[in-house]
Design an enzyme around this catalytic site. Structure first.
Site, short mmCIF file in Angstrom:
data_model
loop_
_atom_site.label_atom_id
_atom_site.label_comp_id
_atom_site.label_asym_id
_atom_site.label_seq_id
_atom_site.Cartn_x
_atom_site.Cartn_y
_atom_site.Cartn_z
N CYS A 160 -58.48 -11.34 7.52
CA CYS A 160 -58.05 -12.72 7.74
C CYS A 160 -59.07 -13.46 8.60
O CYS A 160 -59.49 -12.95 9.64
CB CYS A 160 -56.69 -12.73 8.44
SG CYS A 160 -56.10 -14.40 8.80
N CYS A 209 -49.97 -8.19 3.80
CA CYS A 209 -50.62 -7.00 3.25
C CYS A 209 -51.73 -6.57 4.19
O CYS A 209 -52.24 -7.38 4.98
CB CYS A 209 -51.14 -7.26 1.84
SG CYS A 209 -52.59 -8.33 1.73
N CYS A 214 -51.81 -13.36 1.92
CA CYS A 214 -52.04 -12.05 1.32
C CYS A 214 -53.35 -12.11 0.55
O CYS A 214 -54.08 -13.10 0.64
CB CYS A 214 -50.87 -11.60 0.44
SG CYS A 214 -50.63 -12.53 -1.06
#
Length: 154
Positions: free
Chosen positions: A90, A83, A10
């Protein structure tokens, strides 16, 4: 045989990913090599620690970690973003065989009284717990109610 590795990711690694890590350790025991990290670690949220303690899970030894600690070091079989920010930003993890997106509201951004914040954290804690249990059932992993009552990770 090597156990599957999993990373919960996250933004801050302060609440959602930490609770997901703790729940997976609790229900799956040592069947997974489980970690959590954040794109911009913020430190563990005290509300997250408290609501998990209410359920008998001690996260006091957890620490907020950067995703950079794992890049190029650990090959994860599963990468779970919890999230939208982590999902969108990412980094690429070579070797990830399965990437999952489990979006949960960020309880740390909830504005309210102390009691209302605790209630929001409990709500998200319970949603994460159910998602972990459902995922383990999909994976045909037998869960244990006794689990590991403490979820210690450095």
């Amino acid at each position: 045989m090597r156990k599957p590795s999993l990373l919960f990711l996250c933004t801050g690694n302060s609440a959602r990913s930490q609770m997901a890590e703790a729940w997976l350790r609790y229900y799956a025991g040592d069947r997974f090599d489980v970690h959590s990290a954040g794109l911009q670690p913020k430190g563990l949220n005290p509300y997250a620690i408290r609501v998990m303690e209410e359920r008998g899970i001690n996260m006091s030894a957890h620490r907020s970690k950067s995703v950079k600690e794992y890049l190029g070091v650990v090959n994860f079989g599963f990468l779970v973003t919890v999230c939208s920010n982590a999902e969108e930003n990412c980094p690429i993890f070579p070797g990830v065989s399965k990437r999952l997106y489990w979006p949960f509201e960020d309880p740390a951004t909830f504005d309210g009284s102390h009691a209302e914040k605790l209630d929001k954290f409990r709500e998200i804690r319970d949603q994460i717990e159910q998602k972990v249990k459902d995922w383990l059932a999909e994976q045909k992993v037998e869960t244990t109610q006794s689990g590991q009552m403490t979820s210690n990770q450095e």
